[in-house]
Design an enzyme around this catalytic site. Structure first.
Site, PDB file in Angstrom:
ATOM      1  N   ASP A 199       0.839  -1.195   0.000  1.00 52.45           N
ATOM      2  CA  ASP A 199       0.000   0.000   0.000  1.00 52.45           C
ATOM      3  C   ASP A 199       0.876   1.247   0.000  1.00 52.45           C
ATOM      4  OD1 ASP A 199      -2.963   1.099   0.794  1.00 52.45           O
ATOM      5  OD2 ASP A 199      -1.389   2.278   1.764  1.00 52.45           O
ATOM      6  N   TYR A 206       2.710  10.035  -0.522  1.00 54.21           N
ATOM      7  CA  TYR A 206       3.740   9.441   0.334  1.00 54.21           C
ATOM      8  C   TYR A 206       5.145   9.723  -0.212  1.00 54.21           C
ATOM      9  CZ  TYR A 206       0.020   6.559   2.466  1.00 54.21           C
ATOM     10  OH  TYR A 206      -1.114   6.107   3.096  1.00 54.21           O
ATOM     11  N   LYS A 240      -2.874   5.798  -4.281  1.00 52.54           N
ATOM     12  CA  LYS A 240      -3.987   6.704  -4.014  1.00 52.54           C
ATOM     13  C   LYS A 240      -3.838   8.025  -4.769  1.00 52.54           C
ATOM     14  CE  LYS A 240      -3.939   4.759   0.637  1.00 52.54           C
ATOM     15  NZ  LYS A 240      -2.514   4.361   0.643  1.00 52.54           N
ATOM     16  N   HIS A 262      -7.764   9.568  -2.084  1.00 51.69           N
ATOM     17  CA  HIS A 262      -7.077   9.513  -0.795  1.00 51.69           C
ATOM     18  C   HIS A 262      -7.897  10.133   0.344  1.00 51.69           C
ATOM     19  CE1 HIS A 262      -2.765   9.364   1.021  1.00 51.69           C
ATOM     20  NE2 HIS A 262      -3.668   8.954   1.870  1.00 51.69           N
TER      21      HIS A 262
END
Length: 257
Positions: A45, A50, A75, A106
């Protein structure tokens, strides 16, 4: 390691245990994902925000694990509404894959953008660029808006989850709509020193973190623990060797606040 999966539409299966990569960047992200794949995780994930998709993709490519054996989630940032195709193209390139297994919104976009973004994601799915689409951090009313406007439900809603947040009514509302619940931050939301957890862990000869993960899995809730410590990454993967009793599950359920 053999981990149960939950079915998604289109014949897709999503492993109930995944490896989360939030707040892990650079070489640390690469090494953590390599460790996770070596430990037996087959579900990764990540997310555009990120900043580690390239490291996740490089680790997957270098691992030697066949691409079709690993379920990959990323996402779409809500603040980039209208740029869905550009963001998806960048994610595919960074992850070094030709398709993404699960693409999530997200978080809830600003007013008026949720449904158009959802339509764009559905189009990407229909074109085969992603295999399933879903949401993250959505309320039921927000999910219902998507269903009402498009007739298409999210495959998954990824939300903060753990024993202290357990809400059977909320799980039931998702399942009534055919939406899989996926939990993140399972340990941040849990007191791993709680006497209920320590007693159950002792009875099974495991640590409390694995009790929490096993609790998710037996509830049919996808869970994505994260760590950068090789020993912990490996230990968290070892959740198949014991089963919580109905009474133990009920005791953990009662930890909800």
């Amino acid at each position: 390691m053999t981990i149960a999966s939950v079915p998604l539409d289109g014949g897709l299966s999503m492993p109930l245990l995944g490896f989360g990569t939030w707040q892990i960047e650079g070489q640390a992200a690469y090494e953590a994902v390599r460790e996770a794949l070596e430990a037996g995780y087959r579900h990764l994930d990540t997310a555009t925000v990120y900043g580690n998709e390239a490291e996740v993709g490089r680790a997957l490519a270098d691992s030697g694990v066949p691409r079709d054996e690993v379920f990959v989630t990323t996402k779409m940032p809500a603040h980039q509404a209208g740029q869905e195709r550009e963001v998806l193209a960048a994610s595919l390139e960074a992850l070094r894959v030709s398709t993404i297994d699960l693409w999530l919104i997200h978080w809830q976009p600003s007013a008026g953008h949720s449904v158009p973004m959802w339509r764009a994601m559905l189009a990407a799915r229909d074109e085969g660029l992603v295999r399933a689409v879903g949401v993250s951090n959505y309320d039921i009313k927000d999910i219902d808006e998507l269903i009402d406007e498009t007739g298409q439900k999210p495959a998954v809603n990824q939300i903060k989850w753990g024993p202290s947040l357990y809400d059977p009514a909320l799980v039931a509302e998702h399942r009534d709509r055919g939406v899989v619940v996926e939990g993140y931050s399972p340990f941040k939301t849990t007191n791993l020193k709680d006497p209920v957890l320590t007693r159950i862990a002792s009875a099974h000869g495991v640590d409390t973190a694995r009790v929490v993960l096993r609790w998710h899995i037996q509830h049919g809730i996808v869970v994505i623990p994260k760590s950068v410590t090789p020993e912990r990454i490996s230990r968290n993967a070892q959740v198949g060797g014991f089963v919580l009793s109905e009474d133990e599950m009920a005791q953990i359920d009662k930890l909800r606040r």
